[in-house]
Design an enzyme around this catalytic site. Structure first.
Site, PDB file in Angstrom:
ATOM      1  N   ARG A 236     -10.758   2.096  -1.857  1.00 27.63           N
ATOM      2  CA  ARG A 236     -11.703   1.010  -1.659  1.00 27.63           C
ATOM      3  C   ARG A 236     -13.104   1.596  -1.632  1.00 27.63           C
ATOM      4  O   ARG A 236     -13.326   2.699  -1.121  1.00 27.63           O
ATOM      5  CB  ARG A 236     -11.433   0.255  -0.346  1.00 27.63           C
ATOM      6  CG  ARG A 236     -10.212  -0.650  -0.364  1.00 27.63           C
ATOM      7  CD  ARG A 236     -10.435  -1.854  -1.271  1.00 27.63           C
ATOM      8  NE  ARG A 236      -9.349  -2.814  -1.209  1.00 27.63           N
ATOM      9  CZ  ARG A 236      -8.263  -2.790  -1.964  1.00 27.63           C
ATOM     10  NH1 ARG A 236      -8.107  -1.811  -2.854  1.00 27.63           N
ATOM     11  NH2 ARG A 236      -7.333  -3.719  -1.853  1.00 27.63           N
ATOM     12  N   GLU A 265     -18.309  -5.593  -5.562  1.00 29.50           N
ATOM     13  CA  GLU A 265     -17.554  -5.901  -6.780  1.00 29.50           C
ATOM     14  C   GLU A 265     -17.685  -7.379  -7.092  1.00 29.50           C
ATOM     15  O   GLU A 265     -17.428  -8.208  -6.217  1.00 29.50           O
ATOM     16  CB  GLU A 265     -16.080  -5.512  -6.611  1.00 29.50           C
ATOM     17  CG  GLU A 265     -15.868  -4.020  -6.429  1.00 29.50           C
ATOM     18  CD  GLU A 265     -14.389  -3.643  -6.340  1.00 29.50           C
ATOM     19  OE1 GLU A 265     -13.518  -4.530  -6.521  1.00 29.50           O
ATOM     20  OE2 GLU A 265     -14.096  -2.464  -6.079  1.00 29.50           O
ATOM     21  N   HIS A 284     -11.962  -1.782 -11.175  1.00 25.55           N
ATOM     22  CA  HIS A 284     -10.836  -2.080 -10.269  1.00 25.55           C
ATOM     23  C   HIS A 284      -9.601  -2.499 -11.071  1.00 25.55           C
ATOM     24  O   HIS A 284      -8.997  -3.546 -10.813  1.00 25.55           O
ATOM     25  CB  HIS A 284     -11.232  -3.168  -9.268  1.00 25.55           C
ATOM     26  CG  HIS A 284     -10.467  -3.073  -7.980  1.00 25.55           C
ATOM     27  ND1 HIS A 284     -11.031  -3.368  -6.759  1.00 25.55           N
ATOM     28  CD2 HIS A 284      -9.173  -2.731  -7.714  1.00 25.55           C
ATOM     29  CE1 HIS A 284     -10.128  -3.203  -5.800  1.00 25.55           C
ATOM     30  NE2 HIS A 284      -8.993  -2.818  -6.361  1.00 25.55           N
TER      31      HIS A 284
END
Length: 323
Positions: A236, A265, A284
């Site tokens: 993360r 994000e 991601h």
């Protein structure tokens, strides 16, 4: 443990509507007698919170759980639960499960792909190709080098298996150290993290994001890495100090890095990380592959059935630990 038939399953995905409908279609195949309700927007979910018994969610909104009087299960659609926890207003009887164990194959391949891309200077090769430049350069080996894995869970174990095939020495951290196949050293605690980073030529972060790990990889920790080391974050964004990472790439302390996760994000177009030297940026996607949603829906169907029968659920999350 509560039992009884679940009549309605609610899906809140946060993706494009077509993806939500595809998820619902897969659920209907596994549970044809249930009603599947899909919400695309947060306000839709909040309006229905009082009626929901089972919720499938990727990033559920915070601060809405006091009205969840019938809620029995939240099945998270990813391995991380940091979007949900901590949730002090979530009723104690609600069980939380995640997608732990579904990402090992694809994320371990992705980790090795990033390590190889960095070691073999693939970004430089592409830059020289675009510039029509023919210039030789050296390429480090993975074999004989030390890989440090912060977070030796299921994904970390899969990374270790593949790294061993390249002849790497593998070390890593685990909350409660235990002997693991293809891992030469397992340690824990801050001292263990320091040892792993100091000995690593390549470091891969696979920690869950919890209050304990948030911001835990900062300037000091990155400086523990050997000069010329490579750094990969697949965990993360909130775990790693991005400014400190940027500075160590600019200074050359790190020979290269790859990150699939970021504090913000989508990453804003003006974020300096886009132009950081020797950094591979991916959006991601490390855990995504064509069959992921199929396997996730199989897990969700199984957990709903277990809930109805009063049996232990798969991938139950510990609220206190946050994973």
């Amino acid at each position: 443990m509560s039992t009884g038939r679940i009549a309605k399953i609610h899906v809140h995905h946060g993706f494009e509507p077509a993806i939500g409908e595809a998820i619902a279609a897969q659920l209907r195949q596994g549970m044809p007698e249930r009603e599947i309700v899909v919400s695309h927007r947060e306000e839709e979910l909040r309006a229905r919170i009082a009626e929901i018994e089972v919720l499938l969610a990727f990033r559920p909104p915070r601060g809405m759980w006091s009205g969840a009087r019938r809620l029995r299960l939240i099945q998270m659609m990813g391995a991380g639960v940091d979007a949900l926890l901590p949730a002090p207003d979530l009723p104690a009887q609600v069980q939380i499960t995640n997608a732990r164990g579904l990402h090992g194959a694809q994320m371990s391949e992705f980790a090795l792909a990033m390590m190889l891309a960095l070691a073999k200077r693939i970004p430089r090769a592409l830059e020289q190709q675009r510039a029509h430049l023919w210039k030789l350069y050296g390429l480090p080996l993975l074999g004989g080098k030390t890989l440090g894995i912060l977070g030796l869970g299921a994904i970390g174990a899969a990374v270790a298996d593949k790294a061993r095939a390249f002849g790497m020495r593998v070390i890593g951290t685990q909350r409660t150290p235990r002997e693991m196949a293809n891992v030469d050293l397992v340690v824990s605690g801050p001292e263990g993290t320091e040892r792993v980073l100091r000995e690593s030529n390549y470091a891969v972060v696979l920690l869950p994001l919890t209050p304990e790990t948030r911001g835990s990889i900062g300037a000091r920790e990155l400086d523990w890495l050997r000069p010329g080391a490579f750094f990969v974050n697949l965990a993360r964004g909130g775990i790693v100090d991005e400014q400190a990472l940027l500075e160590r790439l600019r200074s050359g302390h790190l020979a290269g890095a790859a990150s699939d996760v970021f504090a913000r994000e989508p990453m804003p177009p003006d974020d300096p990380l886009w132009d950081a030297p020797n950094l591979i940026v991916t959006p991601h996607v490390a855990g995504l592959e064509p069959e992921y949603m199929v396997r996730l829906m199989e897990l969700a169907v199984d957990n709903v059935s277990r809930l109805e029968r009063g049996e232990p659920l798969r991938n139950l999350v510990d609220r206190e630990r946050g994973y």
